[in-house]
Write a protein that holds these residues in place. Structure first.
Motif, mmCIF file in Angstrom:
data_model
loop_
_atom_site.group_PDB
_atom_site.id
_atom_site.type_symbol
_atom_site.label_atom_id
_atom_site.label_comp_id
_atom_site.label_asym_id
_atom_site.label_seq_id
_atom_site.Cartn_x
_atom_site.Cartn_y
_atom_site.Cartn_z
ATOM 1 N N TRP A 1 -9.944 -4.521 0.648
ATOM 2 C CA TRP A 1 -9.751 -5.477 -0.378
ATOM 3 C C TRP A 1 -10.217 -6.915 0.058
ATOM 4 N N LEU B 1 -5.703 -2.817 -10.423
ATOM 5 C CA LEU B 1 -6.433 -1.840 -9.302
ATOM 6 C C LEU B 1 -5.791 -2.172 -8.039
ATOM 7 N N TRP C 1 -2.142 8.228 -0.093
ATOM 8 C CA TRP C 1 -3.270 7.918 0.441
ATOM 9 C C TRP C 1 -3.411 6.674 0.872
ATOM 10 N N ALA C 2 -3.215 5.560 -0.026
ATOM 11 C CA ALA C 2 -2.971 4.221 0.173
ATOM 12 C C ALA C 2 -2.133 4.041 1.434
ATOM 13 N N THR D 1 -3.142 0.121 -5.401
ATOM 14 C CA THR D 1 -3.842 0.535 -4.167
ATOM 15 C C THR D 1 -3.206 -0.424 -3.043
ATOM 16 N N VAL E 1 -7.504 0.425 3.444
ATOM 17 C CA VAL E 1 -7.524 -0.346 2.185
ATOM 18 C C VAL E 1 -7.231 -1.712 2.137
ATOM 19 N N LEU F 1 -2.704 8.921 -5.005
ATOM 20 C CA LEU F 1 -3.430 7.626 -4.694
ATOM 21 C C LEU F 1 -2.467 7.112 -3.767
ATOM 22 N N GLY F 2 -1.071 6.637 -4.013
ATOM 23 C CA GLY F 2 -0.125 5.903 -3.514
ATOM 24 C C GLY F 2 -0.034 6.412 -2.118
ATOM 25 N N ARG G 1 -3.400 2.590 5.094
ATOM 26 C CA ARG G 1 -2.979 1.279 4.855
ATOM 27 C C ARG G 1 -4.127 0.133 5.426
ATOM 28 N N THR H 1 4.462 4.727 -6.668
ATOM 29 C CA THR H 1 2.920 4.459 -7.553
ATOM 30 C C THR H 1 2.765 5.428 -8.557
ATOM 31 N N ALA I 1 -0.469 0.063 0.219
ATOM 32 C CA ALA I 1 -0.868 -0.009 1.376
ATOM 33 C C ALA I 1 -0.120 -1.156 2.253
#
Length: 731
Positions: free
Chosen positions: A23, A316, A11-12, A320, A19, A8-9, A16, A271, A324
């Motif tokens: 948000w 969350l 990918w984020a 994430t 993500v 996840l880290g 970036r 992460t 990013a």
């Protein structure tokens, strides 16, 4: 979990921009949602099923047209040297009330001269204005008219205050409290990171997470019963943990950049490792807050779930959005290389590379430190022995507020009890002569201790039920008023036997007393549930029997010390001017339960961040003393910064206008201060030093049966390092 967070880290950091703008889009959509549906807070803090609530239901059923409309009391005080019966004053008051009739929303006006609502000395009296709609639906236009009329009366020389069931002051959402907390937190982060850029990131992510969480709560207020204080509590906790969680990940990322890792690899590992601790800590806080619903009290459930939802969102965001943003800023977040030191200093640094002064001090004098911590806890906790619970009334508000001025004026003219009348419902459905019985019961009630007056019984249409109003001599939060409520309920046994009449006490004062009693009963059960949960949780995390027991005992020390401090300040009135508390009074009746839930989650956070490092180092070194020193050296500064940030955020809410928010902020700030610095950073390492290797004892049969939880995400680090070693050997 660490492997998933690693991916996840990574990918984020790679996606970036998507993500970040994702948000932001969620935040904008949530804001649009609030603008579309509006806000509908319900500040009802009743508990269904209590004696007072049951009596209220009977009263509403048998007296359906009693007081359904909202009421405003215009309280008049005669000019000096005159009375309300002076001809000039009488005329001025009559002219004032004539102006009220111009509002078509008014149902009726009870003139003080006709209703007999004038004090014995004839200097203070009040008119009751009843509206066609309930108190919460009286319009701002009607309120403004009353304010204008009161000002006209003031100009005519008659002091006029405004009271009643219609609220003129409301809890303000947001404001200087959050701003003060953010500014202080930013200063702490700048000192910790020595970088304005790195210090700004936790603030940004926390604000975004808090904004989404707050918008979600505002939208939910249209579908569920949500109090305004729920939003304030959620803001308080969400802002604090949001900054702290981002701090943990960014701190680990900067350490790894200093060790030479690439930006993307460092983000993924941070992460996976610090992020694992964040997820565990966040879930612990969420479980503790959701646990408030176990108490079975609706408004506490609302507070707990609202705060838990906000913590979920900021958690969350931390795993994430933080990665990013770290990817966006790249090497600009790398810590500056340390300056070279001379050879003599380098020897000292090398010698103390795995310890600091505080760690060496605590491990050198563990017995003395444990004794001092216990003595300090005992002294601070002692006021809890005379703790009283209640709900803040208008008499505890600032003297500048409309409600407080009205409260004081009514008390001056009619005694403290006028602000907390008790309504007694008489059920004479089984009595052969109801009216005679009602009169006898009213006479017996007037003979009870602490009764100022009892109104004549008012029967309903069937004649089988009646109401009497009992005015105590003391105010609504006075212990003697509570004794009077209990006396009336005890008298019901004899009255029911002799006169075949049942007595049921209700009214806001009786409701608040029942709520306080219910919460007092719920506290031991909730605390026991929290303790059992903590023991099981920490048993699995630390693979030890003594460490969880030590952690729970430390939490209980924090809890009673926090309650003791709260009683010392809020109830006993010490330092209330320093903290800006308008008036001393009973502790918020839901404060003990709320404090238990919140402090448990936060205490376990600090326990995990500090002791998990001890366990990790002990596993490798098998040296208890070195593992304690290493933890205080490497994890101690992060826990210190996190604690200071949380304290500053909670303490900033002391500047809020609402007394409930003030009290909660003050108690939480002290609770975190005590737990982080007295218990976790001082008592815990001292006790661990005394326990030695026995601290980590766990029977083999139990060790095999327990699931493995990797809180720090070390498994992913070891997995990566093993793969690197294999590649090097193969090469």
């Amino acid at each position: 979990m660490a492997k998933y967070l690693y991916k996840l880290g990574e990918w984020a950091s790679r996606k970036r921009r998507q993500v970040f703008f994702g948000w932001i889009a969620i935040l904008i959509v949530a804001a649009i949602g609030v603008g579309s549906v509006g806000i509908t807070f319900n500040d009802d803090m009743s508990i269904p099923g209590t004696k007072a609530e049951k009596a209220m239901d009977v009263m509403n059923k048998e007296f359906p047209h009693g007081e359904s409309g909202g009421q405003i009391k215009l309280i008049f005080k005669a000019p000096e040297g005159q009375t309300l019966e002076s001809s000039s004053t009488h005329q001025k008051i009559q002219d004032t009330l004539d102006l009220v009739l111009n509002d078509k929303a008014v149902e009726s006006i009870a003139n003080p001269y006709q209703a007999g609502t004038i004090s014995k000395n004839k200097e203070i009296g009040y008119a009751t204005i009843t509206y066609k709609v309930s108190a919460d639906k009286v319009t701002d236009a009607s309120k403004d008219k009353i304010k204008g009329i009161a000002k006209i009366a003031e100009k005519n020389g008659v002091q006029t205050e405004i009271g009643g069931t219609v609220a003129f002051s409301h809890v303000k959402i947001g404001g200087t409290s959050e701003l003060v907390g953010i500014v202080i937190a930013f200063g702490i982060l700048v000192f910790t990171f020595a970088s304005f850029l790195a210090a700004g990131l936790p603030i940004i992510t926390a604000i975004i997470g808090l904004g989404i969480g707050a918008m979600g709560i505002l939208i939910s207020s249209n579908f569920f019963s949500v109090q305004a204080t729920s939003l304030s509590l959620a803001s308080m906790i969400g802002l604090a943990v949001g900054i702290d969680y981002a701090l943990f990940i960014i701190s680990r990322h900067r350490q790894q950049l200093a060790q030479g890792l690439s930006v993307r690899e460092s983000i993924a590992r941070a992460t996976a490792t610090a992020g694992s601790a964040v997820v565990f800590a966040g879930l612990t806080v969420i479980v503790a807050l959701c646990g408030l619903s176990v108490v079975g009290i609706p408004f506490l459930t609302s507070m707990g779930l609202s705060a838990a939802f906000t913590v979920l969102i900021v958690m969350l965001v931390s795993i994430t959005l933080v990665p990013a943003l770290l990817g966006m800023f790249g090497h600009r977040l790398s810590p500056k290389p340390k300056k070279q030191v001379d050879s003599k200093k380098s020897l000292v640094v090398k010698k103390n590379k795995d310890s600091n002064k505080w760690g060496r001090f605590v491990t050198r004098y563990p017995v003395q430190i444990v004794l001092v911590c216990l003595i300090v806890t005992g002294i601070i906790s002692s006021p809890v022995l005379h703790m009283e619970l209640g709900l803040p009334d208008n008499g505890m508000k600032s003297k500048e507020t409309i409600e407080r001025r009205a409260y004081d004026s009514m008390a001056e003219g009619f005694g403290d009890g006028i602000n907390g009348p008790l309504v007694v419902v008489l059920d004479g459905s089984k009595s052969p002569n109801t009216q005679v019985s009602f009169t006898k019961v009213a006479k017996e009630l007037s003979d009870l201790p602490n009764v100022s007056s009892v109104s004549p019984p008012t029967s309903n249409q069937s004649g089988k039920f009646a109401m009497v109003t009992v005015l105590p001599k003391t105010g609504p939060n006075d212990s003697k008023t509570k004794d009077l409520v209990n006396d009336i309920r005890e008298k019901e046994i004899n009255v029911n036997k002799d006169e075949k009449v049942k007595l049921m006490v209700t009214g806001s004062t009786a409701v608040n007393i029942d709520i306080s009693d219910k919460l007092s009963e719920a506290l031991p059960q909730f605390a026991a549930l929290i303790v059992i949960f903590a023991l099981l949780l920490l048993l699995v995390v630390f693979r030890s029997i003594l460490v969880p027991i030590k952690a729970v005992l430390g939490f209980l020390m924090t809890l009673i010390a926090t309650l003791g401090f709260s009683v010392f300040v809020l109830q006993d009135g010490h330092f209330i001017n320093f903290f800006g508390i308008p008036e001393a009074g009973p502790l918020l009746n839901f404060m003990p339960v709320l404090t238990t839930g919140i402090l448990f989650g936060l205490a376990m956070d600090y326990e995990v961040f500090l002791v998990s490092r001890m366990r990790e180092d002990f596993t490798h070194l098998r040296d208890t003393n070195k593992s304690i020193l290493s933890s205080l050296k490497h994890s101690g500064p992060v826990v210190t910064a996190a604690g200071l940030i949380m304290i500053s955020v909670f303490a900033s809410f002391i500047f809020a206008e609402d007394s409930t928010i003030k009290a909660t902020g003050l108690s939480m700030a002290f609770g975190v201060l005590f737990d982080a610095f007295v218990v976790r950073m001082t008592l815990v390492p001292a006790v661990m030093t005394l326990l030695g290797k026995s601290a980590w004892y766990l029977p083999k049969w139990l060790d095999k049966s327990l699931p493995t939880i990797d809180v720090e995400g070390e498994s992913i680090t070891n997995h990566i390092e093993d793969n690197i070693d294999k590649k090097v050997r193969k090469y």
